[in-house]
Design an enzyme around this catalytic site. Structure first.
Site, PDB file in Angstrom:
ATOM      1  N   SER A   1       0.844  -1.186   0.000  1.00 10.70           N
ATOM      2  CA  SER A   1       0.000   0.000   0.000  1.00 10.70           C
ATOM      3  C   SER A   1       0.882   1.238   0.000  1.00 10.70           C
ATOM      4  O   SER A   1       1.924   1.261   0.638  1.00 10.70           O
ATOM      5  CB  SER A   1      -0.919   0.004   1.226  1.00 10.70           C
ATOM      6  OG  SER A   1      -1.762   1.144   1.217  1.00 10.70           O
ATOM      7  N   GLY A   2       0.435   2.255  -0.693  1.00  8.10           N
ATOM      8  CA  GLY A   2       1.201   3.494  -0.751  1.00  8.10           C
ATOM      9  C   GLY A   2       0.954   4.279  -2.019  1.00  8.10           C
ATOM     10  O   GLY A   2       1.194   5.482  -2.078  1.00  8.10           O
ATOM     11  N   GLY A   3       0.451   3.560  -3.044  1.00  6.25           N
ATOM     12  CA  GLY A   3       0.078   4.227  -4.285  1.00  6.25           C
ATOM     13  C   GLY A   3       1.219   5.022  -4.898  1.00  6.25           C
ATOM     14  O   GLY A   3       2.399   4.690  -4.755  1.00  6.25           O
TER      15      GLY A   3
ATOM     16  N   LYS B   1      -3.839  -7.458   3.190  1.00  2.45           N
ATOM     17  CA  LYS B   1      -4.007  -6.355   2.239  1.00  2.45           C
ATOM     18  C   LYS B   1      -5.442  -6.293   1.726  1.00  2.45           C
ATOM     19  O   LYS B   1      -5.990  -5.197   1.506  1.00  2.45           O
ATOM     20  CB  LYS B   1      -3.035  -6.522   1.063  1.00  2.45           C
ATOM     21  CG  LYS B   1      -3.148  -5.449  -0.021  1.00  2.45           C
ATOM     22  CD  LYS B   1      -2.919  -4.047   0.531  1.00  2.45           C
ATOM     23  CE  LYS B   1      -2.611  -3.015  -0.539  1.00  2.45           C
ATOM     24  NZ  LYS B   1      -3.562  -2.901  -1.623  1.00  2.45           N
TER      25      LYS B   1
ATOM     26  N   HIS C   1      -7.429  -4.661   4.405  1.00  2.97           N
ATOM     27  CA  HIS C   1      -6.989  -3.255   4.385  1.00  2.97           C
ATOM     28  C   HIS C   1      -7.761  -2.475   3.322  1.00  2.97           C
ATOM     29  O   HIS C   1      -8.281  -1.383   3.575  1.00  2.97           O
ATOM     30  CB  HIS C   1      -5.478  -3.219   4.110  1.00  2.97           C
ATOM     31  CG  HIS C   1      -4.931  -1.894   3.676  1.00  2.97           C
ATOM     32  ND1 HIS C   1      -5.084  -1.407   2.393  1.00  2.97           N
ATOM     33  CD2 HIS C   1      -4.208  -0.964   4.336  1.00  2.97           C
ATOM     34  CE1 HIS C   1      -4.490  -0.234   2.289  1.00  2.97           C
ATOM     35  NE2 HIS C   1      -3.950   0.060   3.451  1.00  2.97           N
ATOM     36  N   ASN C   2      -7.860  -3.036   2.129  1.00  4.70           N
ATOM     37  CA  ASN C   2      -8.547  -2.333   1.047  1.00  4.70           C
ATOM     38  C   ASN C   2     -10.056  -2.287   1.264  1.00  4.70           C
ATOM     39  O   ASN C   2     -10.709  -1.317   0.890  1.00  4.70           O
ATOM     40  CB  ASN C   2      -8.223  -2.980  -0.298  1.00  4.70           C
ATOM     41  CG  ASN C   2      -6.861  -2.557  -0.811  1.00  4.70           C
ATOM     42  OD1 ASN C   2      -5.945  -2.313  -0.038  1.00  4.70           O
ATOM     43  ND2 ASN C   2      -6.706  -2.479  -2.111  1.00  4.70           N
TER      44      ASN C   2
ATOM     45  N   GLU D   1     -10.541   0.509   3.505  1.00  8.46           N
ATOM     46  CA  GLU D   1     -10.373   1.739   2.715  1.00  8.46           C
ATOM     47  C   GLU D   1     -11.672   2.111   1.994  1.00  8.46           C
ATOM     48  O   GLU D   1     -12.062   3.285   1.964  1.00  8.46           O
ATOM     49  CB  GLU D   1      -9.253   1.532   1.696  1.00  8.46           C
ATOM     50  CG  GLU D   1      -9.038   2.682   0.729  1.00  8.46           C
ATOM     51  CD  GLU D   1      -8.152   2.277  -0.423  1.00  8.46           C
ATOM     52  OE1 GLU D   1      -8.564   2.456  -1.586  1.00  8.46           O
ATOM     53  OE2 GLU D   1      -7.048   1.751  -0.174  1.00  8.46           O
TER      54      GLU D   1
END
Length: 298
Positions: free
Chosen positions: A121-123, A171, A174-175, A178
């Site tokens: 993650s961090g884009g 992850k 996590h998304n 989000e």
């Protein structure tokens, strides 16, 4: 440390650059010669075929995949496998389904090739700020790769969360979270916009990040977005999804976990893509039938 990266899109290229800046040796490959040249200009070494890519890597090889989830990952592994040898490591840093990661790990195991799933993650801000790394795999293999993860991540931004599959599972959730956070912010700012006051939404975003319980990096990005376009007039209200939200909701159903906010945020994204949804036409028609309520003609 030496690492090969396949897939030099926005995140892959930035990760290659961050690793070079951290003193690592990066061998890069992409289907686009222009993409290869961009990272070569930043200090990486380029390969112009998968065979050349494999040839340039010293044993044991570490190959990081930054390609789209699904078939592209499987196809890339299939193409690499004949050239891989015992002790080599394949890392999937994309947004793959954790079940696929478990399957891929089992597929590579008989060949003596290790598999690591690195939820990332961090884009596009990762080059500057670092990437949050959620890593699944054998502990010894993850420990061997730790210099890579520590360079990519900010302080305390890398964690070995469990065996193969665990990284992409964390992850995925996590998304899903989000999705829910974005939906909550979106609905809140829509209510602010509908208020009887002339509110400066960029300033409200900035204000809420000063000690408020809803402060976050997302609000920093909201402030930036409102400063560029105060009413977001240049953006269409169409919200795409890349799969992880769907997987999170399916997982919640399979495990009997109540995830109502996450489910609603996913379905709200679907609704955003229907400017004149049939379900809404249906409701308007029935209200007209039973109550004579007015309808707007199409």
């Amino acid at each position: 440390m030496e690492l090969g990266i396949i897939g030099l899109g926005r995140m892959g290229a930035n990760m290659a650059e961050r690793l070079v800046l951290g003193g690592h040796q990066v061998i890069s490959f992409d289907r686009s010669p222009e993409a290869i040249q961009r990272v070569v200009d930043k200090g990486a070494r380029g390969a112009h075929s998968l065979a050349d890519f494999i040839k340039q890597l010293a044993l044991p090889r570490a190959v990081w995949l930054m390609v789209p989830s699904g078939d592209p990952v499987d196809q890339t592994i299939e193409q690499l496998l004949p050239s891989l040898t015992k002790g080599d490591i394949v890392i999937d840093g994309g947004n793959s389904n954790y079940k696929d990661s478990i399957r891929r790990g089992e597929k590579l195991k008989p060949h003596g090739v290790n598999f690591v799933d690195a939820g990332t993650s961090g884009g596009i801000w990762g080059l500057q700020n670092g990437y949050c790394m959620m890593v699944g795999g054998d502990k010894a293999v993850v420990d061997h790769l730790a210099p890579i993860f520590k360079t990519l991540a900010p302080p305390d931004g890398f964690l070995h969360v469990g065996p193969v599959g665990a990284g992409h599972f964390v992850k995925m959730v996590h998304n899903g979270i989000e999705y829910g956070m974005l939906q909550a912010y979106g609905e809140g700012f829509e209510l602010l916009k509908a208020s009887p006051f002339e509110l400066d939404l960029a300033k409200v975003s900035h204000l809420w990040n000063q000690g408020s319980v809803v402060r976050s990096w997302l609000l920093e990005l909201a402030e930036s977005a409102f400063e560029k376009d105060p009413k977001l007039e240049a953006i269409k209200g169409y919200v795409d999804d890349s799969g992880e939200g769907r997987w999170t909701v399916v997982e919640a159903i399979e495990r009997g976990v109540s995830a109502t906010v996450l489910a609603h945020s996913l379905f709200a994204r679907f609704a955003s893509r229907q400017p004149d949804a049939f379900s809404n036409k249906f409701i308007a028609a029935l209200r007209n039938e039973f109550g004579g309520h007015a309808v707007k003609k199409g």
